[in-house]
Design a protein around this motif. Structure first.
Motif, PDB file in Angstrom:
ATOM      1  N   ARG A   1     -19.435  25.224 -85.384  1.00 40.26           N
ATOM      2  CA  ARG A   1     -20.315  25.808 -84.367  1.00 40.26           C
ATOM      3  C   ARG A   1     -21.355  26.752 -84.986  1.00 40.26           C
ATOM      4  N   ASP A   2     -20.937  27.592 -85.930  1.00 42.10           N
ATOM      5  CA  ASP A   2     -21.885  28.522 -86.548  1.00 42.10           C
ATOM      6  C   ASP A   2     -22.979  27.778 -87.310  1.00 42.10           C
ATOM      7  N   GLN A   3     -22.629  26.711 -87.969  1.00 41.14           N
ATOM      8  CA  GLN A   3     -23.627  25.928 -88.695  1.00 41.14           C
ATOM      9  C   GLN A   3     -24.636  25.316 -87.719  1.00 41.14           C
ATOM     10  N   MET A   4     -24.150  24.785 -86.596  1.00 44.77           N
ATOM     11  CA  MET A   4     -25.044  24.170 -85.607  1.00 44.77           C
ATOM     12  C   MET A   4     -25.956  25.209 -84.960  1.00 44.77           C
ATOM     13  N   LYS A   5     -25.378  26.327 -84.554  1.00 43.92           N
ATOM     14  CA  LYS A   5     -26.184  27.364 -83.904  1.00 43.92           C
ATOM     15  C   LYS A   5     -27.181  27.974 -84.883  1.00 43.92           C
ATOM     16  N   GLY A   6     -26.780  28.132 -86.126  1.00 41.59           N
ATOM     17  CA  GLY A   6     -27.686  28.654 -87.134  1.00 41.59           C
ATOM     18  C   GLY A   6     -28.864  27.728 -87.356  1.00 41.59           C
TER      19      GLY A   6
ATOM     20  N   GLY B   1     -30.920  32.688 -88.240  1.00 41.13           N
ATOM     21  CA  GLY B   1     -30.330  31.352 -88.245  1.00 41.13           C
ATOM     22  C   GLY B   1     -29.751  30.984 -89.596  1.00 41.13           C
ATOM     23  N   GLU B   2     -30.469  31.339 -90.649  1.00 38.07           N
ATOM     24  CA  GLU B   2     -29.986  31.045 -92.007  1.00 38.07           C
ATOM     25  C   GLU B   2     -28.695  31.815 -92.299  1.00 38.07           C
ATOM     26  N   ALA B   3     -28.652  33.074 -91.873  1.00 36.02           N
ATOM     27  CA  ALA B   3     -27.444  33.882 -92.085  1.00 36.02           C
ATOM     28  C   ALA B   3     -26.261  33.294 -91.331  1.00 36.02           C
ATOM     29  N   ARG B   4     -26.499  32.867 -90.095  1.00 36.93           N
ATOM     30  CA  ARG B   4     -25.404  32.287 -89.305  1.00 36.93           C
ATOM     31  C   ARG B   4     -24.943  30.962 -89.908  1.00 36.93           C
TER      32      ARG B   4
END
Length: 62
Positions: A3-8, A41-44
């Motif tokens: 999820r974090d990769q997608m949202k980022g 976004g990159e950080a997430r």
């Protein structure tokens, strides 16, 4: 992909759009907003990458 990769990734895309719109219209505030969104976004996404790596390295084989 978690999820974090997608949202980022989604946040990075929104940031690119805002940055481009800001440049096209001469709206420096929107351009900066886009830059901030991209960084967020990159950080997430990187946090999601770390979670994925930890998950895969701690998984028991077989």
């Amino acid at each position: 992909m978690n999820r974090d990769q997608m949202k980022g990734t989604a946040e990075k895309v929104k940031g690119k759009v805002n940055e481009a719109l800001g440049r096209a219209t001469g709206d420096r505030k929107q351009e900066v907003k886009g830059d901030v969104q991209q960084a967020t976004g990159e950080a997430r996404k990187k946090a999601g990458d770390v979670k994925d790596t930890v998950k895969n390295t701690t998984r028991k084989p077989g």
